[in-house]
Design an enzyme around this catalytic site. Structure first.
Site, PDB file in Angstrom:
ATOM      1  N   ASP A 298      -7.562   6.560  -5.914  1.00  0.00           N
ATOM      2  CA  ASP A 298      -6.708   5.402  -5.037  1.00  0.00           C
ATOM      3  C   ASP A 298      -7.672   3.652  -5.222  1.00  0.00           C
ATOM      4  O   ASP A 298      -8.444   4.630  -4.452  1.00  0.00           O
ATOM      5  CB  ASP A 298      -5.678   5.947  -4.157  1.00  0.00           C
ATOM      6  CG  ASP A 298      -4.996   7.402  -4.314  1.00  0.00           C
ATOM      7  OD1 ASP A 298      -4.603   7.300  -5.493  1.00  0.00           O
ATOM      8  OD2 ASP A 298      -4.033   6.965  -4.157  1.00  0.00           O
TER       9      ASP A 298
ATOM     10  N   HIS B 169      -0.140   3.122 -10.247  1.00  0.00           N
ATOM     11  CA  HIS B 169       0.256   3.020  -8.052  1.00  0.00           C
ATOM     12  C   HIS B 169       0.706   1.868  -7.913  1.00  0.00           C
ATOM     13  O   HIS B 169       0.695   2.255  -6.551  1.00  0.00           O
ATOM     14  CB  HIS B 169      -1.371   3.059  -7.447  1.00  0.00           C
ATOM     15  CG  HIS B 169      -1.854   3.400  -5.998  1.00  0.00           C
ATOM     16  ND1 HIS B 169      -0.641   4.427  -5.929  1.00  0.00           N
ATOM     17  CD2 HIS B 169      -1.856   3.345  -4.805  1.00  0.00           C
ATOM     18  CE1 HIS B 169      -0.872   5.496  -4.526  1.00  0.00           C
ATOM     19  NE2 HIS B 169      -1.935   4.039  -4.035  1.00  0.00           N
TER      20      HIS B 169
ATOM     21  N   HIS C 246       2.349  -2.297  -4.137  1.00  0.00           N
ATOM     22  CA  HIS C 246       2.570  -1.058  -3.570  1.00  0.00           C
ATOM     23  C   HIS C 246       3.744  -0.764  -2.325  1.00  0.00           C
ATOM     24  O   HIS C 246       3.077  -0.531  -1.218  1.00  0.00           O
ATOM     25  CB  HIS C 246       1.316  -0.696  -2.659  1.00  0.00           C
ATOM     26  CG  HIS C 246       0.621   0.500  -2.075  1.00  0.00           C
ATOM     27  ND1 HIS C 246       0.922   1.083  -0.549  1.00  0.00           N
ATOM     28  CD2 HIS C 246      -0.046   1.052  -2.454  1.00  0.00           C
ATOM     29  CE1 HIS C 246      -0.507   2.068  -0.245  1.00  0.00           C
ATOM     30  NE2 HIS C 246      -0.435   2.269  -1.880  1.00  0.00           N
TER      31      HIS C 246
ATOM     32  N   HIS D  66     -10.954   8.138  -1.823  1.00  0.00           N
ATOM     33  CA  HIS D  66     -10.427   6.708  -1.976  1.00  0.00           C
ATOM     34  C   HIS D  66     -12.307   6.402  -2.258  1.00  0.00           C
ATOM     35  O   HIS D  66     -13.132   6.538  -1.780  1.00  0.00           O
ATOM     36  CB  HIS D  66      -9.738   6.284  -1.248  1.00  0.00           C
ATOM     37  CG  HIS D  66      -8.247   6.542  -0.817  1.00  0.00           C
ATOM     38  ND1 HIS D  66      -8.249   7.843  -0.414  1.00  0.00           N
ATOM     39  CD2 HIS D  66      -7.316   6.168  -0.730  1.00  0.00           C
ATOM     40  CE1 HIS D  66      -7.426   7.459  -0.898  1.00  0.00           C
ATOM     41  NE2 HIS D  66      -6.589   6.658  -0.409  1.00  0.00           N
TER      42      HIS D  66
END
Length: 263
Positions: free
Chosen positions: A70, A121, A125, A219
């Site tokens: 991510d 994604h 957000h 991440h």
């Protein structure tokens, strides 16, 4: 759907990632961790994911693993991670936000040029469970357009919901819009940049939880992950694991029709 309040009591018995003390109209993705190298238990989520073609793991029993990252912002480690993936010839999927595409277009282009998949994604957000279908559509379409402007990938089909929050409605909407949710079956707290614990911590966290079919969430802001990645790939290869792309996992007959332009 009833509101879900994620509390510390829940965290103690059913580990959740990305979510802490949130009141929302959805669920925070989570599973019951284990160290016996088998698929983690996801309870009531299983039926929901099956209904909308969503994935959290490869259930074939084969020793395949899937690396996913991510990317909301950059800390200077993504180039290092891409270098390792290129050296070891391992594919990955990077779920990016609009901020990341705007601030790091060259890295997004590099990901695509080197054969990796860009996943959606969202642009800003948001929590999908508290916005309208039109707002969700705009979030996904804006991110797709941004990626297409800086890379050769003009079609995004995999979605990771912001903060792991979802419900049946958001699963349904995303499927109608041509997206499949991709959750994960292996993760740990790696995004706190001020609390990195060294590469051995990341390595051990993954090796303790590894299982056939794992979709691994990492991440790129983690220095631990960047330093552990090559060692991790080498060790998993030794143990007979193969690193696969999400495109190897997702059968075409399970993709939403919108992916093929039949909307």
């Amino acid at each position: 759907m009833k509101k879900l309040i994620v509390s510390m009591a829940v965290l103690l018995t059913f580990p959740l990632f990305h979510v802490a003390s949130i009141e929302a109209e959805g669920y925070g993705w989570g599973y019951k961790k284990n160290s016996d190298h088998t698929l983690p238990y996801i309870g009531k989520y299983e039926e929901m994911l099956e209904k909308y073609g969503a994935y959290y793991a490869d259930k074939s029993g084969e020793k395949n693993v899937y690396l996913t990252f991510d990317n909301g912002y950059e800390e200077g480690y993504t180039d290092d991670i891409l270098d390792v993936l290129k050296k070891k010839e391992v594919p990955a999927t990077f779920f990016v936000t609009g901020h990341y595409v705007e601030s790091e277009p060259d890295l997004v282009k590099r990901m695509v040029d080197e054969g990796h998949i860009i996943g959606n994604h969202s642009y800003h957000h948001p929590d999908f469970s508290v916005i309208s279908k039109e707002s969700m559509k705009k979030e996904l379409e804006d991110l797709e357009k941004a990626v297409a402007e800086v890379s050769e990938q003009d079609d995004l089909k995999y979605l990771r919901p912001p903060r792991g929050i979802f419900n049946e409605q958001t699963l349904d909407w995303s499927y109608e819009l041509g997206y499949l949710h991709i959750f994960w079956s292996l993760a740990f707290i790696d995004w706190e940049t001020s609390k990195q614990k060294g590469w051995e911590y990341a390595f051990n966290q993954i090796m303790d939880q590894i299982h056939p079919g794992a979709i691994i969430l990492l991440h790129t802001v983690s220095s631990d992950n960047a330093q552990a990645l090559e060692r991790l790939i080498t060790e998993l290869h030794k143990q007979g694991y193969a690193f696969k792309s999400l495109d190897d996992l997702i059968l075409e007959d399970k993709l939403p029709e919108a992916v093929y332009g039949y909307e």
